[in-house]
Scaffold this motif. Sequence first.
Motif, PDB file in Angstrom:
ATOM      1  N   LEU A  33       0.821  -1.205   0.000  1.00 29.64           N
ATOM      2  CA  LEU A  33       0.000   0.000   0.000  1.00 29.64           C
ATOM      3  C   LEU A  33       0.858   1.260   0.000  1.00 29.64           C
ATOM      4  CD1 LEU A  33      -2.828   1.197   0.037  1.00 29.64           C
ATOM      5  CD2 LEU A  33      -2.750   1.133   2.541  1.00 29.64           C
ATOM      6  N   THR A  40       2.617   1.828  -3.405  1.00 32.04           N
ATOM      7  CA  THR A  40       1.640   2.169  -4.438  1.00 32.04           C
ATOM      8  C   THR A  40       1.265   3.639  -4.355  1.00 32.04           C
ATOM      9  OG1 THR A  40       0.730  -0.075  -4.501  1.00 32.04           O
ATOM     10  CG2 THR A  40      -0.694   1.703  -5.294  1.00 32.04           C
ATOM     11  N   LEU A  41       1.037   4.131  -3.157  1.00 28.51           N
ATOM     12  CA  LEU A  41       0.669   5.535  -2.974  1.00 28.51           C
ATOM     13  C   LEU A  41       1.885   6.453  -3.129  1.00 28.51           C
ATOM     14  CD1 LEU A  41      -1.842   5.053  -0.041  1.00 28.51           C
ATOM     15  CD2 LEU A  41      -2.377   5.778  -2.368  1.00 28.51           C
ATOM     16  N   LEU A  48      -5.241  -0.157  -5.663  1.00 25.40           N
ATOM     17  CA  LEU A  48      -5.767   0.128  -4.325  1.00 25.40           C
ATOM     18  C   LEU A  48      -6.975  -0.746  -4.015  1.00 25.40           C
ATOM     19  CD1 LEU A  48      -5.473   4.029  -4.290  1.00 25.40           C
ATOM     20  CD2 LEU A  48      -3.995   2.378  -3.122  1.00 25.40           C
ATOM     21  N   LEU A  84     -12.244   5.088  -2.091  1.00 25.41           N
ATOM     22  CA  LEU A  84     -11.442   5.240  -3.314  1.00 25.41           C
ATOM     23  C   LEU A  84     -12.074   6.229  -4.280  1.00 25.41           C
ATOM     24  CD1 LEU A  84     -10.149   1.635  -4.091  1.00 25.41           C
ATOM     25  CD2 LEU A  84      -9.015   3.508  -2.909  1.00 25.41           C
TER      26      LEU A  84
END
Length: 351
Positions: free
Chosen positions: A84, A87-88, A116, A130
Amino acid sequence: MVEQNEAARTYARIVELALDPVRGEFDVDHLREVHRRIFQDLPHHGPGEFRPDAPGHFKQRALEASSARIVVPYALRSETDQHLGPTLAALQGGKALSGLDTLEMSEAMAQTYARLDYLHPFREGNSRTLRSFTEQLARENGHELDWGTTNVSAKSRDDLYVARDVAVMNLRYPDLTEEKVLSLETPEEYRAGVLMLQQLHTYRHHDPLQEIIRKSLERGRDQEPYDRRMTVLDAAREIGAVAPIAANQAARNAEEARLAVLRQKAPAATEQQAIERREWIAREGNMAALSERLGQIESGYITIRHDPGAPALDRLAALADGIGRELAQQRSAPSPSIIPMRPNGRDDIER
């Protein structure tokens, strides 16, 4: 009644978020704060808290417009914890999407959303979180992502569900084939692989997530059709993006029309029209044929009738029409005058 009350509370908080978004860096803390603010009135959903660990994490989704069900495999909690943050972090505080046009933004947003969604960090409300998160991300990069376009009917909601779920399945089982399924080691993995392969085959002609996001981005920006002058390079890029999706739409439309005629819910002409459009794609509307014609354009530009939010099949037809009109004008244009030259190479204009 409880679900309606909870939906009303979260909807009010989502509206508040749109008016007063989280001031953050689009990192893990930012995502958690979006979830916390949406669910702050519902402590049993763990506002801002990640879901607990479990041996597996699957969801069985019932589609609204049909009796079909989809089993969706989300990441294990260990994968969420591991991936996570990176990815962000790839968003670079949102700056990674700066300057992207609509096609680029739809692809980037689809990839971000799918990753996500697969990581599925919260026990409840991942979709709502999201949507708010990506709407803010798009808005701060000059785009209006209107998820409301996916909520106008049961079919439009199903289209989004299928697109998201197929993207998640492809992340969980990348490039899944029968050979890969046979190589899975445990009976549980094999059964899951068989089910995923069946589901991916069933929905192979459905619109991918980037197509749905492209239409939503366009509807959030423009409403009325207009004449759009575009370079040959931009036209080639758009053909590359929409042609494969348009081919799937044509195949799906033809099959749906065939079934509608069999059930006596549509006239035979409906099926014939769908078949003709599918055959046009195969014959003239494919990427190779359109690219070859596009390469004959001498002006470097074409003009298309741009209908914001139009399906890929209609967009491809508009591009083909634009190419055809430009080539027709090119053929009808008068040839440039040729000034006769004297034998010594000088023309007849007095110096």
